[in-house]
Design a protein around this motif. Structure first.
Motif, mmCIF file in Angstrom:
data_model
loop_
_atom_site.group_PDB
_atom_site.id
_atom_site.type_symbol
_atom_site.label_atom_id
_atom_site.label_comp_id
_atom_site.label_asym_id
_atom_site.label_seq_id
_atom_site.Cartn_x
_atom_site.Cartn_y
_atom_site.Cartn_z
ATOM 1 N N ILE A 1 0.679 -1.338 0.033
ATOM 2 C CA ILE A 1 -0.031 -0.130 0.188
ATOM 3 C C ILE A 1 0.872 1.112 -0.075
ATOM 4 C CG2 ILE A 1 -1.922 1.276 1.168
ATOM 5 C CD1 ILE A 1 -2.581 -1.646 0.204
ATOM 6 N N SER B 1 -1.466 5.310 -5.118
ATOM 7 C CA SER B 1 -3.028 4.976 -4.872
ATOM 8 C C SER B 1 -3.613 6.466 -5.246
ATOM 9 C CB SER B 1 -3.105 4.556 -3.336
ATOM 10 O OG SER B 1 -2.638 3.193 -3.144
ATOM 11 N N ALA C 1 -6.525 3.673 1.314
ATOM 12 C CA ALA C 1 -7.513 2.930 2.242
ATOM 13 C C ALA C 1 -8.235 2.180 1.598
ATOM 14 C CB ALA C 1 -8.366 4.298 3.085
ATOM 15 N N ALA D 1 -6.382 -1.088 0.526
ATOM 16 C CA ALA D 1 -6.398 -1.931 1.678
ATOM 17 C C ALA D 1 -7.277 -2.699 2.023
ATOM 18 C CB ALA D 1 -5.770 -1.059 2.836
ATOM 19 N N GLY E 1 -7.740 -5.289 -0.672
ATOM 20 C CA GLY E 1 -6.918 -6.413 -0.341
ATOM 21 C C GLY E 1 -7.555 -7.202 1.236
ATOM 22 N N LYS E 2 -8.018 -6.613 2.157
ATOM 23 C CA LYS E 2 -8.734 -7.182 3.233
ATOM 24 C C LYS E 2 -9.642 -7.979 2.846
ATOM 25 C CE LYS E 2 -10.330 -6.658 7.894
ATOM 26 N NZ LYS E 2 -10.911 -5.418 8.789
ATOM 27 N N LEU F 1 -1.370 -7.322 3.950
ATOM 28 C CA LEU F 1 -0.756 -5.633 3.649
ATOM 29 C C LEU F 1 0.403 -5.585 4.023
ATOM 30 C CD1 LEU F 1 -4.265 -4.100 4.791
ATOM 31 C CD2 LEU F 1 -3.715 -5.044 2.461
ATOM 32 N N GLY G 1 2.794 -1.790 4.237
ATOM 33 C CA GLY G 1 2.782 -0.390 4.204
ATOM 34 C C GLY G 1 4.180 -0.019 3.420
ATOM 35 N N PHE H 1 -1.611 4.039 7.957
ATOM 36 C CA PHE H 1 -1.105 2.655 8.145
ATOM 37 C C PHE H 1 -1.530 2.286 9.665
ATOM 38 C CE2 PHE H 1 2.431 2.647 4.670
ATOM 39 C CZ PHE H 1 1.461 2.918 3.667
ATOM 40 N N PHE I 1 -4.899 0.316 10.011
ATOM 41 C CA PHE I 1 -5.005 -0.933 9.261
ATOM 42 C C PHE I 1 -5.192 -1.952 10.695
ATOM 43 C CE2 PHE I 1 -2.893 0.325 5.039
ATOM 44 C CZ PHE I 1 -4.004 1.176 4.938
ATOM 45 N N LEU J 1 -1.625 -5.653 9.541
ATOM 46 C CA LEU J 1 -0.582 -5.311 8.689
ATOM 47 C C LEU J 1 0.314 -6.267 8.956
ATOM 48 C CD1 LEU J 1 0.072 -2.704 7.105
ATOM 49 C CD2 LEU J 1 1.116 -1.691 9.369
ATOM 50 N N THR K 1 5.831 -2.655 7.462
ATOM 51 C CA THR K 1 6.201 -1.353 6.722
ATOM 52 C C THR K 1 7.495 -1.191 6.351
ATOM 53 O OG1 THR K 1 6.563 0.418 8.411
ATOM 54 C CG2 THR K 1 4.252 -0.218 8.002
#
Length: 375
Positions: free
Chosen positions: A273, A278, A285, A288, A291-292, A298, A300, A317, A320, A323, A327
């Motif tokens: 993400i 994006s 968001a 994400a 994806g979820k 996910l 970051g 992030f 979320f 995660l 990240t």
């Protein structure tokens, strides 16, 4: 739906900062980073900051620092000056309705508007996106000198400092076997002390990727990021369904529509993400959320932004709930100059997220004035 508050000015700054070492990717070698910062000033005395930084001029994507600045100054800023800043989503809906593309420029503007509004409300920016569930984020460090011995020494140094225990290696400039030998040597040196991942930045063919993935899995590597060209969704699907090693989509995700296509095809195990890629915080968001919903893990990601883009990403992030892969918000640590009055806090393998209003950071405008390209 109007107040007495107005947007007085929208300013775009290009800030050139050397990196601590050459940063080698398959598409470019960086010796400096150009931060593209947006400053939104409103009549109630508040300043909102945003960032639209990219990598390697036009080597990485279709926007460059110079084009981002020109398009904001020429087309977007005139739409915003004089408007009420209290409704950032409404303002961005208008921008999106009149401006095609320009994801990085829009991200910078949107972030500055939300930073400004969060300060007005006295809330951290995270609270405008559902509220945070954590106050710190695990952060990976990218090893990209291209020299195996230097990369090992660098990894061992930051491990000892308890700054990072996740490492991503930039590969794709050597042969597949040469890349794997480089990665395997680093993984052997670090052993179980650290997670090792790789990013080929689209450098391989599908055949090369299948060969490389098998060898990387045998070497103990945890994940491969965007091994093939972003537009080959069928190839990405093939690699993912081979189930050799987890595959992360990065450049294949230019916003929610791409995320839906990749998720529908089950063409990734992980989504990287990125707020700039994006088209902004709201777009990230939504990526994400897709994806979820598709049971895709996910991560970051970063465009190697400075402190503004890094903290904007961190604020989002932090909201979320899952995660799983951490990240990569190390961008400011790659730069030789500090643009904040108080640097971001990296400790115990994580980035701490402030609870102050807005982004929670304080830019040193005198330092920016010295570093900006037009001064």
């Amino acid at each position: 739906m109007s107040s007495q508050v107005k947007i007085l000015a929208v300013e775009t700054l290009l800030v050139d900062v050397p990196t601590i070492r050459p940063h080698r990717l398959s598409v470019a070698t960086m010796n400096h980073q150009t931060l593209v910062l947006v400053r939104v000033e409103t009549s109630d005395g508040l300043i909102g900051w945003g960032e639209g930084t990219t990598i390697g001029g036009l080597a990485y994507g279709e926007e460059s620092p110079e084009s981002i600045k020109v398009n904001i100054d020429t087309y977007i800023a005139p739409m915003l000056v004089g408007q009420d800043p209290s409704f950032p989503a409404m303002l961005m809906a208008s921008v999106n309705g009149h401006i095609q593309g320009n994801r990085f420029a829009k991200c910078a503007i949107e972030t500055a508007l939300y930073d400004n509004q969060a300060k007005r409300l006295g809330l951290p920016l995270s609270e405008l996106f559902g509220g945070r569930v954590r106050d710190s984020l695990p952060v990976a460090w990218t090893l990209a000198s291209g020299d195996t011995a230097k990369d090992i020494a660098e990894a061992e140094r930051v491990l000892e400092l308890r700054r990072h225990n996740i490492f991503k290696l930039k590969i794709g400039l050597r042969s597949v076997k040469g890349d794997v030998a480089h990665v395997a040597a680093i993984k052997r040196a670090l052993g179980d002390m650290a997670s090792v991942r790789v990013d080929a930045n689209q450098a391989w063919s599908v055949t090369e990727a299948l060969e490389g993935m098998a060898m990387l899995a045998d070497a103990g590597v945890d994940m491969v990021e965007q091994p093939i060209t972003a537009d080959d969704k069928a190839g990405l699907q093939r690699l993912t369904q081979a189930n050799i090693i987890p595959i992360m989509a990065d450049e294949a995700l230019h916003g929610p529509r791409d995320a839906f296509v990749v998720a529908s095809a089950q063409a990734a195990d992980i989504f990287a993400i990125k707020i700039n890629q994006s088209g902004g915080l709201r777009g990230a968001a939504e990526v994400a959320a897709i994806g979820k919903a598709a049971n895709i893990a996910l991560y970051g990601g970063t465009m190697l932004e400075g402190a503004v883009g890094t903290m904007a990403s961190a604020q989002l992030f932090s909201t979320f709930h899952d995660l799983a892969w951490g990240t990569e918000l190390f961008g400011p640590l790659l730069l030789t100059e500090e643009i904040l009055r108080e640097p971001l806090q990296y400790r115990d393998f994580a980035l701490e997220i402030p609870r102050r209003p807005g982004l929670g950071i304080d830019l040193d405008e005198e330092k920016l004035a010295r570093l900006r390209r037009d001064r």
